[in-house]
Design a protein around this motif. Structure first.
Motif, PDB file in Angstrom:
ATOM      1  N   UNK A   1       0.814  -1.220   0.000  1.00 58.42           N
ATOM      2  CA  UNK A   1       0.000   0.000   0.000  1.00 58.42           C
ATOM      3  C   UNK A   1       0.849   1.273   0.000  1.00 58.42           C
ATOM      4  N   UNK A   2       0.265   2.324  -0.490  1.00 53.46           N
ATOM      5  CA  UNK A   2       0.922   3.636  -0.461  1.00 53.46           C
ATOM      6  C   UNK A   2       0.600   4.317   0.869  1.00 53.46           C
ATOM      7  N   UNK A   3       1.594   4.729   1.602  1.00 49.50           N
ATOM      8  CA  UNK A   3       1.399   5.398   2.894  1.00 49.50           C
ATOM      9  C   UNK A   3       2.425   6.525   2.985  1.00 49.50           C
ATOM     10  N   UNK A   4       2.001   7.668   3.450  1.00 53.64           N
ATOM     11  CA  UNK A   4       2.957   8.772   3.642  1.00 53.64           C
ATOM     12  C   UNK A   4       3.685   8.534   4.962  1.00 53.64           C
ATOM     13  N   UNK A   5       4.950   8.227   4.899  1.00 54.60           N
ATOM     14  CA  UNK A   5       5.736   7.918   6.091  1.00 54.60           C
ATOM     15  C   UNK A   5       6.718   9.048   6.363  1.00 54.60           C
ATOM     16  N   UNK A   6       6.610   9.615   7.549  1.00 56.09           N
ATOM     17  CA  UNK A   6       7.546  10.683   7.933  1.00 56.09           C
ATOM     18  C   UNK A   6       8.973  10.163   7.928  1.00 56.09           C
ATOM     19  N   UNK A   7       9.894  10.968   7.477  1.00 55.28           N
ATOM     20  CA  UNK A   7      11.328  10.647   7.492  1.00 55.28           C
ATOM     21  C   UNK A   7      11.710   9.462   6.606  1.00 55.28           C
ATOM     22  N   UNK A   8      10.778   9.040   5.759  1.00 50.63           N
ATOM     23  CA  UNK A   8      11.141   8.101   4.699  1.00 50.63           C
ATOM     24  C   UNK A   8      10.843   8.832   3.408  1.00 50.63           C
ATOM     25  N   UNK A   9      11.900   9.348   2.799  1.00 53.91           N
ATOM     26  CA  UNK A   9      11.735  10.258   1.667  1.00 53.91           C
ATOM     27  C   UNK A   9      11.245   9.572   0.418  1.00 53.91           C
ATOM     28  N   UNK A  10      11.182  10.352  -0.651  1.00 54.67           N
ATOM     29  CA  UNK A  10      10.466   9.914  -1.848  1.00 54.67           C
ATOM     30  C   UNK A  10      11.382   9.907  -3.067  1.00 54.67           C
ATOM     31  N   UNK A  11      10.789   9.570  -4.200  1.00 53.82           N
ATOM     32  CA  UNK A  11      11.587   9.475  -5.425  1.00 53.82           C
ATOM     33  C   UNK A  11      12.106  10.844  -5.833  1.00 53.82           C
ATOM     34  N   UNK A  12      13.319  10.916  -6.319  1.00 54.04           N
ATOM     35  CA  UNK A  12      13.859  12.204  -6.769  1.00 54.04           C
ATOM     36  C   UNK A  12      12.921  12.839  -7.799  1.00 54.04           C
ATOM     37  N   UNK A  13      12.625  14.118  -7.603  1.00 54.87           N
ATOM     38  CA  UNK A  13      11.788  14.847  -8.551  1.00 54.87           C
ATOM     39  C   UNK A  13      10.308  14.570  -8.417  1.00 54.87           C
TER      40      UNK A  13
ATOM     41  N   UNK B   1       6.510  14.458  -6.414  1.00 54.82           N
ATOM     42  CA  UNK B   1       5.754  15.119  -5.345  1.00 54.82           C
ATOM     43  C   UNK B   1       4.915  14.106  -4.566  1.00 54.82           C
ATOM     44  N   UNK B   2       4.985  12.850  -4.997  1.00 51.48           N
ATOM     45  CA  UNK B   2       4.190  11.803  -4.341  1.00 51.48           C
ATOM     46  C   UNK B   2       4.856  11.395  -3.030  1.00 51.48           C
ATOM     47  N   UNK B   3       4.207  11.798  -1.906  1.00 51.06           N
ATOM     48  CA  UNK B   3       4.814  11.498  -0.605  1.00 51.06           C
ATOM     49  C   UNK B   3       4.428  10.122  -0.096  1.00 51.06           C
ATOM     50  N   UNK B   4       3.633   9.399  -0.877  1.00 50.78           N
ATOM     51  CA  UNK B   4       3.201   8.080  -0.391  1.00 50.78           C
ATOM     52  C   UNK B   4       4.071   6.948  -0.917  1.00 50.78           C
ATOM     53  N   UNK B   5       4.995   7.288  -1.794  1.00 55.05           N
ATOM     54  CA  UNK B   5       5.873   6.225  -2.312  1.00 55.05           C
ATOM     55  C   UNK B   5       7.301   6.473  -1.850  1.00 55.05           C
ATOM     56  N   UNK B   6       7.840   5.526  -1.128  1.00 57.59           N
ATOM     57  CA  UNK B   6       9.196   5.693  -0.606  1.00 57.59           C
ATOM     58  C   UNK B   6       9.996   4.428  -0.845  1.00 57.59           C
TER      59      UNK B   6
ATOM     60  N   UNK C   1      12.379   3.751   0.853  1.00 53.02           N
ATOM     61  CA  UNK C   1      12.816   3.359   2.194  1.00 53.02           C
ATOM     62  C   UNK C   1      11.833   2.391   2.846  1.00 53.02           C
ATOM     63  N   UNK C   2      10.547   2.555   2.554  1.00 53.41           N
ATOM     64  CA  UNK C   2       9.572   1.668   3.195  1.00 53.41           C
ATOM     65  C   UNK C   2       9.211   0.471   2.308  1.00 53.41           C
ATOM     66  N   UNK C   3       9.292   0.649   1.003  1.00 55.40           N
ATOM     67  CA  UNK C   3       8.894  -0.422   0.078  1.00 55.40           C
ATOM     68  C   UNK C   3       9.798  -1.654   0.233  1.00 55.40           C
ATOM     69  N   UNK C   4       9.219  -2.869   0.335  1.00 56.64           N
ATOM     70  CA  UNK C   4      10.067  -4.073   0.324  1.00 56.64           C
ATOM     71  C   UNK C   4      10.739  -4.184  -1.046  1.00 56.64           C
ATOM     72  N   UNK C   5      12.041  -4.373  -1.063  1.00 57.40           N
ATOM     73  CA  UNK C   5      12.757  -4.317  -2.335  1.00 57.40           C
ATOM     74  C   UNK C   5      13.546  -5.602  -2.586  1.00 57.40           C
ATOM     75  N   UNK C   6      14.020  -5.706  -3.807  1.00 56.91           N
ATOM     76  CA  UNK C   6      14.878  -6.832  -4.166  1.00 56.91           C
ATOM     77  C   UNK C   6      16.344  -6.488  -3.993  1.00 56.91           C
ATOM     78  N   UNK C   7      16.660  -5.197  -3.990  1.00 59.22           N
ATOM     79  CA  UNK C   7      18.070  -4.840  -3.872  1.00 59.22           C
ATOM     80  C   UNK C   7      18.196  -3.370  -3.489  1.00 59.22           C
ATOM     81  N   UNK C   8      18.645  -3.099  -2.275  1.00 64.21           N
ATOM     82  CA  UNK C   8      18.803  -1.723  -1.786  1.00 64.21           C
ATOM     83  C   UNK C   8      20.259  -1.303  -1.897  1.00 64.21           C
ATOM     84  N   UNK C   9      20.477  -0.052  -2.198  1.00 62.25           N
ATOM     85  CA  UNK C   9      21.871   0.403  -2.284  1.00 62.25           C
ATOM     86  C   UNK C   9      22.086   1.620  -1.405  1.00 62.25           C
ATOM     87  N   UNK C  10      23.360   1.823  -1.080  1.00 61.25           N
ATOM     88  CA  UNK C  10      23.709   3.050  -0.367  1.00 61.25           C
ATOM     89  C   UNK C  10      23.577   4.197  -1.352  1.00 61.25           C
TER      90      UNK C  10
END
Ligand code: DGJ
Length: 732
Positions: A52-64, A66-71, A73-82
């Protein structure tokens, strides 16, 4: 043939599936590769059940965006990078030319191939024909640097298994440095896992440890240069109520024999994030334009029926599709090894009577352990000088090998190819072969040093020396030992900026040497060893179908060691010996019968001076050997079950059942005696309920359902450390 991997173009979901499992991954906003699901098979998947899309404080969003519900940082991923907006411990860190660690991976494309591509230079699981598996390769790219990550996923048709690995390709124009690269990541939502790991120490390997996973990062790793006694490269994630027979169990085994790191992070939203790969401690890899880096692979299994099912999936996978040796399906020879019998104090004349006795007792192989080469009378010299010690073998090694063969036994020989003693010809001639940091005095361990195995010249030297011994054709088996961990990490052939490659290059060098040996001597049975079970991993299984499980040969300690080992590794891979009582490592006194029964759960051997045994004990060994020959096909290759654990109870019970359920072996070890014992029963599992089984010793007949439901009363007997073994065969 049904397809095993589908891509749903509309929902951008990949579905890897067979009759037992499903693994789902999806391309989400910002071309982010998301993890959706791993578990029981899903047949009617519509692709609508998404994070689900949820606006999570301190979990930022995609560069460029304005959608604050997609991060990310919170999305379960297949490969996270620094360097992206994801605060989880990253799967990969790449140092860019500009000094930053920015790396923003986006989905590009994919391909699906039949079968499973090889991993060049690395051990890996394989297929025997392309129908038995499919592989998905998903390409992720960092647009700015053009560094590409190829995520490989293989699903087997008939196994609850996914394998994973990653290849990093520099398609850009600048050199970058990989500082961390995990072989896999997986994220779970709404799970309250416990981890099961196999920590330990020398002579104390693979104790089962079950721990709660709380918020924070939990790390299980080795940076000793090997997979280590201290933390085996295996982990399971289980629910709190998962048992041997019920509940979810996710298993992860790393096919690698060097530094490893298993990271489990429970994040701020109670999601579980897992990375598995080479430990990033003192690791870096220079990736010039157009070059690539291949990670080792991880074997993942899923079981909805507890830990036994998980282990069985590993056992069959490692046995069928990781072990390559000609011996993989042959019953393993019963051996006698002279280490605990003589240590360094032997010569040909002293060994011959042991060989004679072994023959009389029905033992099938004599293994000459440490001390036959150079001028080695103790552990202070001669490693690196692989020529026979004439004082001990005045007529040469071939002469002694002939003697052993004439008695009808196979002949095995110990080597420690990765090491060098300062007191050796090799050191006199090539002091630079000893791994050390220039200008510093290297640290000894057991008064020996590690060879700089990343260098081809060093490997060639050792291979040629071994070749000279092996080309006689008189050696049937070798024990490949390694008795210290790495220190003074430095590879003489590498410039300063690339010294972070040394650990991994050492392991690649080791694999190269083993590969040469395996190819040159395909009939050789190679047993792995590292001060016992210090390198007991799926990587070594690719070269060594069996490994000495521990330098602790005490039967009671072995109950825990072999129990833990069985979580991931098949019985045929584990060697186990009967030694003297009181035991040399811990002084415990145990009955010979118990020592025999416990050792029969691996590849049986004897590690004591047979000539010093009493008449009764000699007779007992003869009987054990004869008994083992009747059951070893089932104990080595049957379906294995853990029934009771000595780590959590006063008993240990193990069982194996032949694939066609016509034969089963059960053993029960009672640890401590009691003056007023409670009666206990052992209920068998995995039999055919409708069949009738005959106890091969008493000739009593029982129904399969009786043995499984009523169970067998465990004998009541005086004395600690008593063991019982039952061998059943179905009758019609
Ligand atoms: C360690 C091994 O585990 C032992 O079995 C024995 O081979 C010694 N090394 C010999 O040094």
């Amino acid at each position: 043939m049904n397809q095993l991997i589908n891509f749903d173009e509309n929902n951008k979901v990949f579905h890897l599936h067979n009759d037992q499992i499903s693994y789902l991954l999806a391309v989400e906003d910002g071309n982010t590769l998301a993890h959706v699901y791993f578990g029981k098979t899903i047949k009617q998947y519509h692709g609508q059940l998404r994070y689900p899309r949820v606006d999570r404080g301190f979990s930022g969003n995609l560069p460029g965006s304005l959608d604050r519900t997609f991060s990310r940082d919170s999305l379960p991923k297949e490969y996270s990078t620094a360097g992206e907006m994801d605060y989880h411990t990253p799967a990969a860190v790449v140092r860019q030319k500009d000094g930053s660690n920015a790396l923003f991976l986006t989905y590009q494309d994919y391909k699906i191939v039949a079968g499973k591509p090889d991993l060049a230079g690395l051990p890996h699981s394989f297929v025997e024909n392309n129908d038995e598996a499919e592989t998905l390769i998903v390409n992720l790219l960092d647009e700015k640097s053009k560094v590409e990550f190829e995520l490989a996923y293989t699903i087997y048709r008939d196994r609850p298994v996914i394998t994973r690995s990653v290849k990093v390709v520099n398609k850009g124009e600048e050199t970058v440095n990989i500082e961390k690269v995990a072989s896999m990541q997986i994220d779970f939502v709404d799970r309250n896992f416990e981890s099961i790991t196999l920590p330990g120490a020398h002579a104390h390997e693979r104790r089962v440890e079950r721990s709660e996973i709380n918020q924070g990062i939990h790390v299980y790793s080795s940076h000793r240069g090997t997979s280590s006694h201290q933390m085996n490269p295996f982990m399971a994630l289980v629910d709190k109520d998962t048992t041997e027979f019920s509940g979810d169990a996710y298993g992860f085994a790393f096919v690698y024999s060097g530094n490893h790191k298993f990271e489990v992070e429970k994040d701020q939203f109670a999601q579980t994030h897992v990375n598995i790969g080479i430990d990033d401690f003192n690791f870096s890899w220079e990736l010039t334009p157009n070059s690539s880096f291949q990670t080792p692979e991880v074997l993942m299994t899923y079981s909805a029926q507890g830990l036994n099912k998980m282990s069985q999936a590993f056992h069959t996978l490692i046995h069928d599709r990781v072990i390559r040796s000609k011996y993989k399906d042959r019953v393993r020879p019963i051996l006698v090894n002279n280490w605990e019998a003589t240590y360094f104090n032997f010569d040909e004349e002293k060994l011959k009577p042991i060989v004679d006795d072994a023959k009389e007792m029905g033992i099938e192989m004599f293994v000459l352990d440490d001390g036959w080469f150079g001028h080695r009378d103790d552990d202070n010299s001669s490693l690196g000088d692989w020529s026979v010690f004439e004082k001990k073998f005045p007529h040469g090694l071939d002469h002694f090998a002939d003697y052993v063969h004439e008695q009808g036994l196979k002949f095995g020989l110990w080597f420690e190819p990765e090491m060098i003693s300062m007191d050796s010809n090799l050191y006199q001639e090539h002091p630079d072969y000893l791994m050390h940091v220039p200008g510093r005095t290297p640290s000894p361990s057991r008064n020996q040093y590690v060879l700089d195995l990343g260098r081809k010249e060093v490997r060639d030297n050792i291979f040629e020396q071994m070749n000279k011994i092996l080309e006689s054709g008189k050696i049937d088996y070798i024990k490949w030992d390694m008795n210290r961990h790495l220190s003074d990490i430095y590879e003489a052939d590498l410039p300063a900026a690339r010294q972070g490659e040394t650990y991994h290059r050492y392991v690649l060098g080791l694999y190269d040497l083993l590969e040469r040996l395996v190819n040159s001597y395909p009939d050789l049975l190679i047993e792995g060893c590292s001060g016992g079970g210090g390198r007991f991993d799926a990587g070594m299984a690719y070269y060594n179908p069996q490994i000495w499980a521990s330098d602790d040969s005490d039967a009671i300690d072995r109950l825990s060691i072999q129990y833990g080992t069985s979580l991931a590794y098949p019985q045929s891979m584990m060697t186990s010996h009967v030694s003297v009582s009181p035991n040399e490592q811990n002084g415990r006194i145990t009955p010979l019968k118990t020592r025999g029964i416990v050792a029969m759960w691996g590849d049986l051997g004897y590690e004591l001076d047979l000539t010093k045994m009493s008449k009764e004990d000699r007779q007992a060994v003869k009987e054990q050997v004869a008994e083992y020959k009747k059951i070893r096909e089932v104990t080595q290759y049957g379906t294995f079950y853990r029934l009771k654990s000595a780590q959590t109870s006063n008993q240990c019970a193990w069982e194996t059942v032949s694939k066609d359920k016509t034969e089963a072996v059960l053993s029960v070890v009672k640890v401590m005696a009691s003056a007023q014992p409670y009666l206990t029963k052992t209920k068998m599992v995995g039999l055919a309920p409708e069949k009738h089984y005959e106890d091969q010793n008493t000739h009593e007949v029982y129904g399969g359902d009786e043995l499984m439901n009523l169970g067998i009363y465990d004998p009541v007997e005086h004395g600690d450390f008593k063991a019982y073994i039952y061998h059943f065969k179905a009758i019609d």
